[in-house]
Design an enzyme around this catalytic site. Sequence first.
Site, PDB file in Angstrom:
ATOM      1  N   SER A   1      -3.401  -3.349   1.856  1.00  0.00           N
ATOM      2  CA  SER A   1      -2.345  -3.230   0.820  1.00  0.00           C
ATOM      3  C   SER A   1      -2.121  -4.819   0.670  1.00  0.00           C
ATOM      4  CB  SER A   1      -1.082  -2.811   1.640  1.00  0.00           C
ATOM      5  OG  SER A   1       0.103  -2.954   0.844  1.00  0.00           O
TER       6      SER A   1
ATOM      7  N   TYR B   1       5.184  -2.024   9.132  1.00  0.00           N
ATOM      8  CA  TYR B   1       3.965  -1.754   7.736  1.00  0.00           C
ATOM      9  C   TYR B   1       3.387  -3.323   7.516  1.00  0.00           C
ATOM     10  CZ  TYR B   1       1.697   0.098   3.600  1.00  0.00           C
ATOM     11  OH  TYR B   1       0.944   0.280   2.750  1.00  0.00           O
TER      12      TYR B   1
END
Length: 261
Positions: free
Chosen positions: A143, A156
């Site tokens: 990401s 995350y």
Amino acid sequence: MQLKDRTAVVTGSTSGIGLAVARGFAAEGANIMINGLGDADAIEKERAGIEKDFGVRCAYSPANMMNGAEVTGMVEAAAKAFGTVDILVNNAGIQFVAPIDEFPDDKFEAIIRINLLAAFYATKAAVPLMKKNGWGRIINTASAHALVASPFKSAYVAAKHGIAGLTKTVALEVARHKITCNAICPGYVWTPLVEKQIPDTMKARGMTKDEVMNDVILAAQPTKQFVTVEQIAAYALFLCSEGAANITGAMMTMDGGWTAE
């Protein structure tokens, strides 16, 4: 048919990014092991559809990414079904948003297990098979948050930064075995999950759909365009090509310019 006779395991592939990658690989001739959660009938429809549409073999593993033994078993099951594992895509992931002092312990641990530890277990199981074959491709779905941080996403961001470190370390360890290990780092991707969030955000903030998309969701992406699952699948396919044989240990950004700022 650049992947004919290859076998790919793609985690988190019953929908979204993972399903697009699985179908993209199948279109190039790879046999596929898909994995993920969802309605059993819907999953079987996708599995059978891959076989019908592309003339390859496709198996499904219900392995729970929270459980390391099940992750290892998934790779072993793919090798048993297809003879080996040539390509591994560690794609499974979940998200939860909260301030650090309010972050639920169980949510933090689940995100680390699914987004990071599952990739470790799958990679550990797949590397010996790839070494034996003298060829392999490991692709981690990271990401933009593997490179930069955002508030309220401590678990995350920690997991994706961990994926960056895992990617680079594995790449160095397998560099002389014709195995590459890279991470694709997308920004916001247009998926059904994102689409479903828009009406609630419109209502909560008193915004139009365009305002929500441009000023909230895509605030960090200079292009103001979502990454598509098809673009990620194409990137993953390129990383499996001979043209990418010397790309390894790389964090491949696809974020509309997010991390350029």
